[in-house]
Design a protein around this motif. Sequence first.
Motif, PDB file in Angstrom:
ATOM      1  N   SER A 129       0.823  -1.204   0.000  1.00 28.60           N
ATOM      2  CA  SER A 129       0.000   0.000   0.000  1.00 28.60           C
ATOM      3  C   SER A 129       0.857   1.254   0.000  1.00 28.60           C
ATOM      4  CB  SER A 129      -0.896   0.004   1.239  1.00 28.60           C
ATOM      5  OG  SER A 129      -0.097   0.079   2.412  1.00 28.60           O
ATOM      6  N   VAL A 130       0.226   2.375  -0.313  1.00 28.56           N
ATOM      7  CA  VAL A 130       0.901   3.668  -0.245  1.00 28.56           C
ATOM      8  C   VAL A 130       1.383   3.932   1.181  1.00 28.56           C
ATOM      9  CG1 VAL A 130       0.489   6.165  -0.328  1.00 28.56           C
ATOM     10  CG2 VAL A 130      -0.240   4.704  -2.226  1.00 28.56           C
ATOM     11  N   GLY A 131       0.543   3.607   2.164  1.00 33.79           N
ATOM     12  CA  GLY A 131       0.928   3.829   3.555  1.00 33.79           C
ATOM     13  C   GLY A 131       2.190   3.087   3.938  1.00 33.79           C
ATOM     14  N   GLY A 132       2.262   1.818   3.553  1.00 40.55           N
ATOM     15  CA  GLY A 132       3.449   1.030   3.851  1.00 40.55           C
ATOM     16  C   GLY A 132       4.674   1.556   3.132  1.00 40.55           C
ATOM     17  N   ALA A 133       4.493   1.981   1.875  1.00 44.44           N
ATOM     18  CA  ALA A 133       5.610   2.503   1.092  1.00 44.44           C
ATOM     19  C   ALA A 133       6.164   3.784   1.709  1.00 44.44           C
ATOM     20  CB  ALA A 133       5.153   2.760  -0.347  1.00 44.44           C
ATOM     21  N   VAL A 134       5.259   4.660   2.157  1.00 46.24           N
ATOM     22  CA  VAL A 134       5.684   5.913   2.785  1.00 46.24           C
ATOM     23  C   VAL A 134       6.362   5.624   4.122  1.00 46.24           C
ATOM     24  CG1 VAL A 134       4.830   8.051   3.850  1.00 46.24           C
ATOM     25  CG2 VAL A 134       3.953   7.314   1.622  1.00 46.24           C
ATOM     26  N   TYR A 135       5.817   4.686   4.867  1.00 47.69           N
ATOM     27  CA  TYR A 135       6.336   4.340   6.190  1.00 47.69           C
ATOM     28  C   TYR A 135       7.782   3.852   6.115  1.00 47.69           C
ATOM     29  CZ  TYR A 135       6.619   1.812  10.680  1.00 47.69           C
ATOM     30  OH  TYR A 135       7.003   1.352  11.921  1.00 47.69           O
ATOM     31  N   MET A 136       8.072   3.007   5.123  1.00 44.39           N
ATOM     32  CA  MET A 136       9.402   2.374   5.078  1.00 44.39           C
ATOM     33  C   MET A 136      10.292   2.903   3.959  1.00 44.39           C
ATOM     34  SD  MET A 136       9.021  -1.332   3.230  1.00 44.39           S
ATOM     35  CE  MET A 136      10.789  -1.310   2.998  1.00 44.39           C
ATOM     36  N   ASN A 137       9.842   3.960   3.259  1.00 44.49           N
ATOM     37  CA  ASN A 137      10.627   4.500   2.154  1.00 44.49           C
ATOM     38  C   ASN A 137      10.935   3.415   1.122  1.00 44.49           C
ATOM     39  OD1 ASN A 137      12.008   6.375   0.597  1.00 44.49           O
ATOM     40  ND2 ASN A 137      13.934   6.157   1.721  1.00 44.49           N
ATOM     41  N   ALA A 138       9.878   2.809   0.615  1.00 39.27           N
ATOM     42  CA  ALA A 138      10.024   1.738  -0.373  1.00 39.27           C
ATOM     43  C   ALA A 138      10.708   2.272  -1.626  1.00 39.27           C
ATOM     44  CB  ALA A 138       8.648   1.171  -0.729  1.00 39.27           C
ATOM     45  N   GLY A 139      11.476   1.397  -2.264  1.00 38.02           N
ATOM     46  CA  GLY A 139      12.171   1.830  -3.462  1.00 38.02           C
ATOM     47  C   GLY A 139      12.670   0.683  -4.314  1.00 38.02           C
ATOM     48  N   ALA A 140      13.112   1.016  -5.505  1.00 36.49           N
ATOM     49  CA  ALA A 140      13.696   0.047  -6.442  1.00 36.49           C
ATOM     50  C   ALA A 140      14.294   0.827  -7.602  1.00 36.49           C
ATOM     51  CB  ALA A 140      12.628  -0.922  -6.956  1.00 36.49           C
ATOM     52  N   HIS A 141      15.182   0.172  -8.329  1.00 40.03           N
ATOM     53  CA  HIS A 141      15.743   0.737  -9.571  1.00 40.03           C
ATOM     54  C   HIS A 141      16.351   2.123  -9.362  1.00 40.03           C
ATOM     55  CE1 HIS A 141      13.739  -2.630 -11.456  1.00 40.03           C
ATOM     56  NE2 HIS A 141      12.582  -2.226 -10.965  1.00 40.03           N
ATOM     57  N   VAL A 145      10.593   6.435  -2.369  1.00 47.61           N
ATOM     58  CA  VAL A 145       9.531   7.364  -1.993  1.00 47.61           C
ATOM     59  C   VAL A 145      10.089   8.737  -1.633  1.00 47.61           C
ATOM     60  CG1 VAL A 145       7.810   7.841  -0.186  1.00 47.61           C
ATOM     61  CG2 VAL A 145       7.860   5.604  -1.300  1.00 47.61           C
ATOM     62  N   SER A 146      11.263   8.765  -1.014  1.00 46.11           N
ATOM     63  CA  SER A 146      11.829  10.038  -0.566  1.00 46.11           C
ATOM     64  C   SER A 146      12.046  11.024  -1.712  1.00 46.11           C
ATOM     65  CB  SER A 146      13.158   9.814   0.171  1.00 46.11           C
ATOM     66  OG  SER A 146      14.193   9.484  -0.730  1.00 46.11           O
ATOM     67  N   LYS A 147      12.152  10.496  -2.943  1.00 50.59           N
ATOM     68  CA  LYS A 147      12.402  11.366  -4.099  1.00 50.59           C
ATOM     69  C   LYS A 147      11.154  12.138  -4.529  1.00 50.59           C
ATOM     70  CE  LYS A 147      16.669   9.746  -4.975  1.00 50.59           C
ATOM     71  NZ  LYS A 147      16.781   8.648  -4.004  1.00 50.59           N
ATOM     72  N   ILE A 148       9.964  11.672  -4.122  1.00 49.94           N
ATOM     73  CA  ILE A 148       8.726  12.279  -4.629  1.00 49.94           C
ATOM     74  C   ILE A 148       7.778  12.767  -3.536  1.00 49.94           C
ATOM     75  CG2 ILE A 148       8.726  11.023  -6.832  1.00 49.94           C
ATOM     76  CD1 ILE A 148       6.736   9.042  -5.528  1.00 49.94           C
ATOM     77  N   LEU A 149       8.009  12.385  -2.280  1.00 50.72           N
ATOM     78  CA  LEU A 149       7.078  12.767  -1.221  1.00 50.72           C
ATOM     79  C   LEU A 149       7.216  14.240  -0.843  1.00 50.72           C
ATOM     80  CD1 LEU A 149       5.085  11.280   1.019  1.00 50.72           C
ATOM     81  CD2 LEU A 149       6.880  12.136   2.523  1.00 50.72           C
TER      82      LEU A 149
END
Length: 303
Positions: A129-141, A145-149
Amino acid sequence: MKKLIEELRSNEIGKVKEDEPLSNHTTIKVGGPAEVFIEPDSIDQLLLVMEIIQKNKVPWRVIGRGSNLLVSDEGIAGAVIKLGKGLDHLHMEDTTVRVGAGYSFIVLANAMSRKGLSGLEFAGGIPGSVGGAVYMNAGAHGSDVSKILKKARILFPDGTVQWLSHEEMEYSYRTSVLQKKRPGIVLEAVFQLAAGDKEIIMAEMKKHKAYRRDTQPVKPCCGSVFRNPLPEHAGKLIQDANLKGYSIGDAQISELHGNFIVNNGSAKAADVLALICHIKETVKERNGIDLHTEVEIVERTQE
């Protein structure tokens, strides 16, 4: 606990279940029961849920779509709050997107690519989810998230709600302030994207999806198990230790990618944990490197 359940139901707080198997709510399909399982239908309901939980002094935790989560076979004592329907709103204004914590991260990435908005290409294959991605700064490639939040709206345990700016989220590799210093629940997020060429963006998304399809398992799993001990990569260390394909019970280290553990049908959380321990011990002995889990391991500690 009966008093809590009665109060939640009397306030018509979405879904309220007792002893709900969390294997139904995790991507690896393992996990014992939640003593009380709550799925509120809106942010307002969630605020009321937290008020009732705090008043009854019941331990609690939040889950989203169940990726990056390993729940013990004994389950979770207290209340488990699932953020899903009702917290999956989406509003757009030019290149700014405001989205609820329950919204699928993959669905969001796909929707933005079709609108010619760039910034979420990396998320095209990230479950959760978006919430989980924001919480843990999900990323790949190479992105995350930190690049766009721009900011995230957070509900804190004392019931206060506050917008935290990008700077206040204190992002680092797969980590935010919510894990380190200020526990809280992500309610929604505002992302700053950029107008781009729709065909180029969709081609980039397609490339990332193909890479994931070719290199990562489709069987039930919890996502990447270990953080990369940069400049090394966990998957390469595990592969070099000849651990790919190694299994305990019905849990197996993926033959496609060493940093994934799959459920071949009837794995237990104990099997997955045993594999995690075996990997850590083997890599430590072979390379002198301590691997740290990216997946959140939840054991039943409250009684």
